[in-house]
Write an enzyme that holds these catalytic residues in place. Structure first.
Site, short mmCIF file in Angstrom:
data_model
loop_
_atom_site.label_atom_id
_atom_site.label_comp_id
_atom_site.label_asym_id
_atom_site.label_seq_id
_atom_site.Cartn_x
_atom_site.Cartn_y
_atom_site.Cartn_z
N CYS A 105 -3.37 10.61 -3.25
CA CYS A 105 -3.63 9.38 -2.70
C CYS A 105 -2.63 8.30 -3.45
CB CYS A 105 -5.24 8.78 -2.85
SG CYS A 105 -5.39 6.93 -2.32
N CYS A 108 -4.56 4.58 -4.59
CA CYS A 108 -5.78 4.59 -5.50
C CYS A 108 -6.17 6.00 -5.66
CB CYS A 108 -6.69 3.49 -5.04
SG CYS A 108 -7.29 3.88 -3.27
N SER A 109 -7.37 6.30 -5.25
CA SER A 109 -7.90 7.55 -5.42
C SER A 109 -8.63 8.03 -4.26
CB SER A 109 -8.55 7.69 -6.75
OG SER A 109 -9.55 6.87 -6.98
#
Length: 201
Positions: A105, A108-109
């Site tokens: 990603c 972000c995560s």
């Protein structure tokens, strides 16, 4: 004021910020640390990557399910009862002899909690998020995975709208294994793409 003394803090900056925020919210009575511990334990030990491993194992033994997983991963995974937080929209990508898939990603995560549990710290770290796109082969080698030069590496960028599950190749010598036994060969890293399924002993 001099600030040249050492701090007794072994946490990385991200973990230190989380700890500080949790401390402040606890002191203000806004969160209960015991409740946080229950949530973390649920994702680490009860949900974790076991759900994803069961999905992969079923795809290995059930061709109809594998086809459904390719076509509509969200529905196929949901049919096993695995839905919820950050797993609402899923796509399964299947490794093959000539193609290896890697998930990242970059923004972000974003991560499918319902099938993989909590994201590993390295998945959220800027070095992985940037280098997985720029130099995926080099990143995989750092994880101990060296692929043949002829193997194509596809990088999939998770978003808030869509998250990915890598279906690793089934190890040889497991043709007569049960789903439950096969699931033990499927690791979290294999379902992110930074590893392969375990080789049977």
């Amino acid at each position: 004021m001099s600030h040249d003394h050492d701090h007794d803090n072994e946490l990385d900056p991200f973990a230190a910020r989380v700890r500080a925020l949790e401390t402040i919210l606890t002191q203000k009575g806004l969160i209960d640390p015991a409740a946080i511990d229950v949530i973390v334990d649920t994702y680490e030990t009860k949900i974790g990557p076991r759900n994803g491993a069961k999905v992969v194992a079923k795809a290995w033994v059930d061709p109809d399910f594998a086809t459904w997983l390719k076509r509509d991963a969200t529905a196929a995974i949901g049919s096993l009862g695995y839905t919820g937080r950050q797993g609402e929209h899923m796509q399964a990508v299947f490794n093959a002899a000539d193609t290896h898939n890697l998930v990242v990603c970059t923004l972000c995560s974003c991560y499918p909690w319902s099938v993989l549990g909590l994201p590993p710290v390295w998945y959220k770290a800027p070095p992985y998020r940037s280098r997985a796109v720029i130099d995926p082969r080099g990143v995989l080698e750092e994880f101990g995975l060296t692929l043949p030069a002829t193997t194509k590496i596809r990088v999939w960028d998770s978003t808030a709208e869509l998250r990915y599950l890598v279906v690793p190749m089934r190890p040889k010598g497991t043709e007569d294994w049960s789903e439950e036994r096969l699931a033990d060969l499927v690791t979290r890293d294999a379902m992110i793409g930074t590893g392969l399924a375990r080789v049977p002993a």
